[in-house]
Design an enzyme around this catalytic site. Structure first.
Site: not given
Length: 543
Positions: A94, A164, A280
């Protein structure tokens, strides 16, 4: 079995011819017997790219390890070889800018995919174990956080701090920091690590913690893979909540938005009944992104229009907060939430609430991923830019970037939320702005072939450069998170006062600069001589 040995022999011969490996081939055959050294084109192709899809590398081979010892043996072979070859550990792939790639070296597929999946399932069953008494889980470095979560939930426990997106590897996020909306309270994921097993650049497999090999422990956490490969992490746990009340409220005034965010994170020392568990936020410059890929939240039957709210400069700000609870405390959760909301200054008609199981909230981004994959919108270039912005300059950043450079179109979420610096251990390798509170600003954008010039990779990467130049010209001392630089001078500026320590740690733990060369911090050494002196200590000469 014969086919496997033939492939391994071919891979080793390729390494010998290409990089001058001086280890006996039969010895290397023994080194990889637990797993598989592969030159299969599909394995090499997978290892040559990442989520960013903006760079490609040409690894010589891919190691699917069957154990931590496999990792150590490979790195030890690289360290001892005459001309050296590089080694990069890859989790879920990623990375954005090729950080886990390597040219003319070997990529270690830590996630256990491909042909060694069955072997790695045995490794995980031996390492990813939960201690209810000790309140920790031991996780393999290549294990995904979603799998860690599922293992711990069987005992009613869960890690404290998250990212997340849960389809990231344990070693990958701990090599950066690992942040989400819980960081204001628990710190980043690296703050919840009790112990590590690490393979250093010398090929040593060492256990480290606050008490044992402490310098290596702090170096590896946030160390961008420069000092060692994490093969096991002991992660602190807490009782897992059952459900989550998930709330979003809108702001048209940036000062009110940041004031409320900073107030909420100041409550980190309060009892759980007097604070939110997650804080957030995101910026809305394009009303089509109110329902962004991170989640479908606002009701399609009750759409929110930027034009319906008196926003400043056509920009809205969304505060995203959650309250965790157990079904036994459901009767009091509404009262606790209302008591906190009354202290905030959001647009009164903009409260949007949903209620869902804890695991569904944590895994919210993956569900959106599946939708994007179904539309062929996931495997596209991702020119992401993640910045830590000091609190004192966040208003200037808003004016120059959100209301300036970005315009009214973007092609992905723009996250913004503050964190408390005192929740970050300064002994780690991570660098943050030199203020008590700093913000993450994450521009998580995708380059799309829609015919719209503002969605192209060229436009988005140029926009990223303009943002960085704006910060530099305005004297906003940002720090990149998941940093990407191309020169050592830029890296020295990034680390600032920590550069001397970072450099010395490299000398101590990866003197041949074998590991994680895709970060482009250090160039690998070309040759090595090792000699014994006196009491048997080895001195290393690098050229």
């Amino acid at each position: 079995m014969a086919t496997k040995l033939l492939l391994i022999t071919f891979a080793i011969c390729r390494l010998i011819v290409t990089v001058g490996l001086t280890v006996d081939p039969t010895e290397l055959l023994r080194l990889v017997v637990d797993g598989q050294l592969s030159v299969d084109p599909s394995d090499v192709d997978t290892a040559s790219k990442d989520f960013g899809l903006m760079t490609r590398a040409e690894p010589l081979a891919v190691l699917h390890p069957g154990s931590a010892q496999d990792v150590a043996r490979l790195v030890r072979a690289a360290y001892s070889s005459a001309h050296g070859f590089t080694v990069s550990a890859r989790g879920h792939g990623h990375s954005i800018n090729g950080q886990a790639q390597t040219n003319n070296g070997v990529v270690i597929e830590m996630n256990g995919g491909g042909s060694s999946g069955r072997v790695m399932s045995r490794v995980r069953s031996g390492s990813g174990r939960v201690s209810e008494k000790g309140m920790y889980v031991d996780a393999w470095g290549g294990e995904l956080w979603i799998d860690v979560l599922m293992s711990t939930l069987e005992y009613g426990l869960a890690p404290k701090s998250w990212t997340d997106y849960l389809y990231l590897s344990v070693g990958g996020t701990l090599s950066n920091a690992g942040i989400s909306g819980q960081a204001f309270n628990h710190g980043p994921q690296i703050s919840s690590v009790d112990e590590l097993d690490v393979v250093t650049g010398r090929g040593e497999l060492l256990t480290c913690s606050e008490e044992k090999n402490a310098e290596l422990f702090h170096a590896v956490l946030g160390g961008l893979g420069q000092f060692g490969i994490i093969t096991r992490a002991r992660i602190a746990l807490e009782p897992a909540p059952q459900r989550v009340r998930w709330i979003r409220v809108l702001y048209s005034n940036f000062s009110a938005f940041t004031k409320d965010q900073e107030f909420l994170i100041s409550l980190h020392g309060q009892p759980s009944t007097h604070k939110f568990d997650y804080v957030e936020g995101f910026v809305i410059v394009d009303e089509g992104l109110i329902n962004n890929w991170r989640s479908s939240f606002f009701s399609p039957s009750n759409p929110v229009k930027i034009t319906s709210i008196n926003s400043q400069g056509g920009v809205l700000y969304c505060l995203e907060i959650t309250k965790n609870y157990h079904e036994s405390t459901a009767d009091t959760i509404d009262q606790e939430i209302e008591g906190l909301l009354t202290k905030l200054d959001f647009v009164p008609t903009s409260v949007f609430t949903t209620d869902l199981p804890y695991v569904d909230f944590l895994d919210r981004v993956h569900k959106a991923e599946l939708k994007l994959r179904s539309k062929s919108l996931w495997d596209v270039p991702h020119p992401w830019l993640n910045l830590f912005v000091p609190k004192s300059r966040i208003s200037d950043f808003d004016k120059g970037v959100f209301k300036g450079i970005l315009g009214n179109k973007t092609s992905g979420p723009i996250l913004i939320y503050p964190m408390n610096k005192d929740k970050w251990d300064q002994r780690s390798s991570v660098v943050t702005p030199d203020e008590d509170i700093f913000y993450l600003v994450a521009l998580l954008r995708s380059a799309l072939d829609t015919g719209d010039e503002t969605h192209t990779l060229e436009h988005l990467t140029n926009q990223n450069r303009r943002i960085l130049k704006f910060c530099d010209d305005a004297g906003i001392k940002v720090k990149q998170y998941l940093p990407h630089y191309t020169t050592q001078e830029e890296w020295m500026d990034h680390f600032g006062d920590k550069w001397g320590q970072f450099y010395q740690r490299k000398v101590d733990f990866d003197p041949r600069r074998i590991l994680a060369t895709g970060q482009r911090i250090f160039s690998p050494s070309s040759s090595v001589s090792i000699s014994n002196h006196g009491g048997g200590d080895k001195l290393l000469s690098i050229s």
